[in-house]
Design an enzyme around this catalytic site. Structure first.
Site, PDB file in Angstrom:
ATOM      1  N   ILE A  68       0.994  -1.567   0.521  1.00  0.00           N
ATOM      2  CA  ILE A  68       0.191   0.071  -0.316  1.00  0.00           C
ATOM      3  C   ILE A  68       1.159   0.952   0.080  1.00  0.00           C
ATOM      4  O   ILE A  68       0.749   1.728  -1.236  1.00  0.00           O
ATOM      5  CB  ILE A  68      -0.750   0.208   0.922  1.00  0.00           C
ATOM      6  CG1 ILE A  68      -1.474  -1.720   0.513  1.00  0.00           C
ATOM      7  CG2 ILE A  68      -2.087   0.951   0.831  1.00  0.00           C
ATOM      8  CD1 ILE A  68      -2.722  -1.390   2.574  1.00  0.00           C
ATOM      9  N   CYS A  95      -4.069   4.234   8.180  1.00  0.00           N
ATOM     10  CA  CYS A  95      -5.038   4.030   6.903  1.00  0.00           C
ATOM     11  C   CYS A  95      -4.845   2.448   7.263  1.00  0.00           C
ATOM     12  O   CYS A  95      -4.986   1.507   6.830  1.00  0.00           O
ATOM     13  CB  CYS A  95      -5.453   3.875   5.481  1.00  0.00           C
ATOM     14  SG  CYS A  95      -7.019   5.752   5.068  1.00  0.00           S
ATOM     15  N   ARG A 140      -3.875   0.341  11.107  1.00  0.00           N
ATOM     16  CA  ARG A 140      -4.365  -0.054  12.038  1.00  0.00           C
ATOM     17  C   ARG A 140      -4.748   0.979  13.456  1.00  0.00           C
ATOM     18  O   ARG A 140      -3.635   1.419  13.532  1.00  0.00           O
ATOM     19  CB  ARG A 140      -3.602  -1.836  12.026  1.00  0.00           C
ATOM     20  CG  ARG A 140      -4.744  -2.644  11.820  1.00  0.00           C
ATOM     21  CD  ARG A 140      -5.657  -3.153  12.443  1.00  0.00           C
ATOM     22  NE  ARG A 140      -5.727  -3.945  11.225  1.00  0.00           N
ATOM     23  CZ  ARG A 140      -6.630  -3.955   9.885  1.00  0.00           C
ATOM     24  NH1 ARG A 140      -6.550  -3.182   9.460  1.00  0.00           N
ATOM     25  NH2 ARG A 140      -6.955  -5.082   9.691  1.00  0.00           N
ATOM     26  N   ASP A 142      -8.691   6.214   9.312  1.00  0.00           N
ATOM     27  CA  ASP A 142     -10.306   5.310   9.174  1.00  0.00           C
ATOM     28  C   ASP A 142     -10.415   3.922   9.571  1.00  0.00           C
ATOM     29  O   ASP A 142     -11.246   3.462  10.058  1.00  0.00           O
ATOM     30  CB  ASP A 142      -9.584   4.606   7.526  1.00  0.00           C
ATOM     31  CG  ASP A 142     -10.541   3.494   7.375  1.00  0.00           C
ATOM     32  OD1 ASP A 142     -11.742   4.418   6.522  1.00  0.00           O
ATOM     33  OD2 ASP A 142     -10.165   2.539   6.775  1.00  0.00           O
ATOM     34  N   GLU A 173     -13.304  -0.546  17.471  1.00  0.00           N
ATOM     35  CA  GLU A 173     -14.173  -0.321  16.292  1.00  0.00           C
ATOM     36  C   GLU A 173     -15.368  -1.717  17.049  1.00  0.00           C
ATOM     37  O   GLU A 173     -15.459  -2.429  17.761  1.00  0.00           O
ATOM     38  CB  GLU A 173     -13.705  -0.824  15.400  1.00  0.00           C
ATOM     39  CG  GLU A 173     -12.180   0.076  14.936  1.00  0.00           C
ATOM     40  CD  GLU A 173     -11.650  -0.647  13.397  1.00  0.00           C
ATOM     41  OE1 GLU A 173     -12.385  -0.996  12.680  1.00  0.00           O
ATOM     42  OE2 GLU A 173     -11.142   0.091  13.084  1.00  0.00           O
ATOM     43  N   HIS A 219     -13.703   3.430   8.836  1.00  0.00           N
ATOM     44  CA  HIS A 219     -12.743   1.720   8.686  1.00  0.00           C
ATOM     45  C   HIS A 219     -13.344   1.418   6.814  1.00  0.00           C
ATOM     46  O   HIS A 219     -13.468   0.368   6.871  1.00  0.00           O
ATOM     47  CB  HIS A 219     -13.029   0.143   8.935  1.00  0.00           C
ATOM     48  CG  HIS A 219     -11.971  -0.477   8.998  1.00  0.00           C
ATOM     49  ND1 HIS A 219     -11.135  -1.708  10.201  1.00  0.00           N
ATOM     50  CD2 HIS A 219     -11.129  -0.949   7.823  1.00  0.00           C
ATOM     51  CE1 HIS A 219      -9.908  -2.464  10.119  1.00  0.00           C
ATOM     52  NE2 HIS A 219      -9.936  -1.831   8.495  1.00  0.00           N
ATOM     53  N   LEU A 220     -12.797   2.309   6.356  1.00  0.00           N
ATOM     54  CA  LEU A 220     -13.307   2.196   4.085  1.00  0.00           C
ATOM     55  C   LEU A 220     -12.108   1.899   3.756  1.00  0.00           C
ATOM     56  O   LEU A 220     -12.239   1.591   2.615  1.00  0.00           O
ATOM     57  CB  LEU A 220     -14.484   3.371   4.326  1.00  0.00           C
ATOM     58  CG  LEU A 220     -16.192   3.210   4.893  1.00  0.00           C
ATOM     59  CD1 LEU A 220     -15.964   4.974   4.498  1.00  0.00           C
ATOM     60  CD2 LEU A 220     -16.686   2.463   4.439  1.00  0.00           C
ATOM     61  N   GLY A 221     -11.213   1.280   4.134  1.00  0.00           N
ATOM     62  CA  GLY A 221     -10.015   1.339   3.426  1.00  0.00           C
ATOM     63  C   GLY A 221     -10.088   0.090   1.958  1.00  0.00           C
ATOM     64  O   GLY A 221     -10.278   0.764   0.767  1.00  0.00           O
ATOM     65  N   ALA A 222     -10.949  -1.047   2.762  1.00  0.00           N
ATOM     66  CA  ALA A 222     -10.784  -1.775   1.544  1.00  0.00           C
ATOM     67  C   ALA A 222     -12.162  -2.347   1.444  1.00  0.00           C
ATOM     68  O   ALA A 222     -12.378  -2.842   0.630  1.00  0.00           O
ATOM     69  CB  ALA A 222     -10.595  -2.879   2.035  1.00  0.00           C
TER      70      ALA A 222
END
Ligand SMILES: NC(=O)C1=CN([C@@H]2O[C@H](COP(=O)(O)OP(=O)(O)OC[C@H]3O[C@@H](n4cnc5c(N)ncnc54)[C@H](O)[C@@H]3O)[C@@H](O)[C@H]2O)C=CC1
Ligand SMILES: O=C(O)C(=O)COP(=O)(O)O
Length: 526
Positions: free
Chosen positions: A150, A228, A230, A254, A259, A278-281
């Protein structure tokens, strides 16, 4: 039919693949107690970041063979606990790389141009052009922590936007950083020099709270940080404090230590903070990629095939694994054979990689030999995942040597195993067609393919002995498929290797040992 439990939302493309070979139950958002209750029924779990697979769940999962993480981070799985139980943990190392990188870039630009607040302001009926004056990223310094998949993609995109790149990643070579147009620096320099900092490292004990009050104090007051990767890599309380005090200019997160985020000092801050759930993926493309990638691996493992991205089997690229596969089979066969010859507990195993084999990556071969060695005691409980740990826990000393100059065959493998009372060694190789040949037993040359039922003897090379063994087996109605004798000197010591069609009946070994000249006899089942 095996059963797969899908615990988090997974794209249908993955479910379709699993459904070809298994009963698939989709139960997302299960409370822990519920999961504990039903996990014993399942052969596989498929999860994302929403499910914590703890040691307790792994313990309860008596049938589990594989845990598939449809994504990258496996910090929500107790991998050591799974390894100990021989459960394969797989992920999708590349399926969401682009999605996560684009999320980081989107957050960086959103921070620099106040996009979320500006948007909200217009929707509220306002027109606040002055309030949302931004800054450019062009010619600014981006500090990338973690220059893996990444981080590298972020680097390429940021470079194209005219940013200067520095990076901290102790496991990356200066050449690789150079290729990406990045200067490698230490963490202090990165914190001090960056206008934007973006994190792309896994959550590990070393990276927990890597960004804390002390490191935040090193940042420029105009600098912004993006996470983005952890939650828990940044100390959230310290970050909120640094933002509140104007010590730094902004942050976009993110991911969070816990969570969903819930109550947090971060949610009370203004436009200097952007928070996403937590939208990274979470792109259509990434979700198809990871679902297909992980479902295929679960399917393969349930069909007895290897997984291509197991995180708890020594790292090997699938192509390399494919190439090594015949040698792994050889190592496993020889490990099993030598352990049966020793008969007792094996205390040490010397693994010699010879000829062409000496140039190969040895770790998988060592593991395969240990798997074979332990299979007598542990049967199907030992696999490529736990063979090393099981050997370690049994105190088996493993020594590995390589000698490329030994070239009787293209490549051969010699295993020497020592127990409390006996010591044996076997050598094997692969023929051109990939067939295994046992080429040496205890230093005596032979040339025998492994067989399900075998008899090995040590005897004195003298007339009549072969005939006696042959007729003895005949009298017990045992059919001999092949027989070979290996000797070094005429009328000296010799080994006899017989492949037989059936298991040896009770009592026959004792009769064989009574034959004059026979010193030792072992039955072997492969
Ligand atoms: N927000 C999201 O939805 C997503 C988050 N992620 C997170 O992003 C992380 C990175 O993913 P990839 O780039 O695919 O992983 P990667 O394994 O390709 O790269 C990680 C890099 O971090 C480096 N690294 C490890 N420990 C370090 C340390 N202590 N200090 C500095 N560098 C260190 C490694 O050398 C490696 O180059 C994952 O671990 C995952 O937690 C991944 C996908 C989506
Ligand atoms: O792949 C990762 O590491 C992620 O963090 C993605 O998490 P998710 O699958 O969207 O819950």
């Amino acid at each position: 039919m095996p059963k797969v439990l899908v615990c988090d939302p997974i794209d249908q493309a993955g479910i379709d693949i699993l459904s070809q070979v298994a009963q698939v139950d989709i139960k997302t958002g299960l409370p822990v107690e519920e999961l504990m209750k039903i996990v014993p029924e399942y052969d596989a779990l498929m999860i994302r970041s929403g499910t914590r697979v703890t040691a307790d769940i792994i313990e309860a999962g008596v049938q589990l063979k594989i845990i598939g993480r449809a994504g990258v981070g496996v910090d929500n799985v107790d991998v050591p606990a799974a390894t100990r139980k021989g459960i394969i943990v797989v992920n999708s190392p590349e399926g969401n790389t682009i999605a996560a990188a684009e999320q980081a870039l989107a957050l960086m630009l959103s921070l620099s141009r106040h996009i979320p607040d500006a948007n909200q302001s217009v929707k509220n009926g306002q027109w606040e052009r002055k309030k949302f004056v931004g800054t450019e990223v062009y010619k600014k310094t981006l500090g990338i922590v973690g220059l893996g998949k990444i981080g590298s993609h972020v680097a390429a995109a940021a470079k194209a936007m005219g940013m200067k790149l520095i990076a901290f990643d102790p496991f990356i070579s200066a050449e690789r950083a150079d290729q990406l147009g990045c200067r490698l620096v230490d963490m202090d320099v990165l914190m001090q020099e960056s206008d934007y900092i973006t994190l792309h490292i896994p959550k590990t004990p070393e990276t927990a709270n890597l960004i804390n009050a002390e490191s935040l104090a090193k940042m420029k007051p105009t600098a912004r940080i993006i996470n983005c990767a952890r939650g828990g890599i940044i100390d959230e309380a310290a970050l909120a404090e640094a933002l509140k005090n104007g010590q730094i200019a902004g942050a976009a997160l993110d991911v969070y230590a816990s969570e969903p985020l819930g109550e947090s000092p971060l949610t009370e801050l203004g436009k200097e903070v952007i928070l996403t759930p937590h939208l990274g993926a979470s792109t259509t493309e990434a979700q198809v990629n990871v679902a297909v990638d992980v479902a295929e691996q679960i399917r393969d493992v349930l069909l007895g095939l290897p997984a291509r991205s197991a995180v708890n089997i020594p790292g090997l690229h699938p192509d390399a694994l494919e190439q090594l596969r015949p040698y792994l089979q050889l190592a496993e066969t020889l490990g099993n054979l030598v352990s049966q010859l020793v008969g007792d507990r094996v205390e040490s195993l010397n693994i010699h990689l010879q000829g062409e084999l000496a140039n190969n990556q040895s770790q998988p071969i060592v593991i395969a030999a240990l798997k074979g060695l332990l299979s007598r005691a542990l049967r199907e409980r030992v696999n490529y995942v736990n063979a090393s740990i099981e050997a370690q826990e049994r105190g088996i000393r493993v020594i590995e040597t390589r000698d490329a100059s030994i070239c009787d065959y293209k490549g051969s493998l010699l295993l020497q195993a020592k127990g409390p009372s006996e010591e044996h060694e076997v050598t094997g190789t692969l023929l051109g067609d990939g067939e295994i040949r046992i080429t040496m037993v205890d230093g005596f040359p032979i040339n025998v393919p492994p067989n399900q039922h075998m008899l090995f003897t040590r005897h004195r090379d003298m007339p009549g002995i072969i005939g006696k063994i042959g007729s003895l087996l005949g009298s017990f109605n045992v059919n001999i498929a092949s027989m070979q004798v290996g000797r070094q000197i005429v009328r000296g010591d010799a080994v006899m290797v017989l492949t037989i069609d059936d298991p040896l009946p009770e009592g026959i070994l004792e009769e064989i040992l009574k034959v004059a000249g026979i010193r030792d006899a072992n039955t072997v089942m492969l």
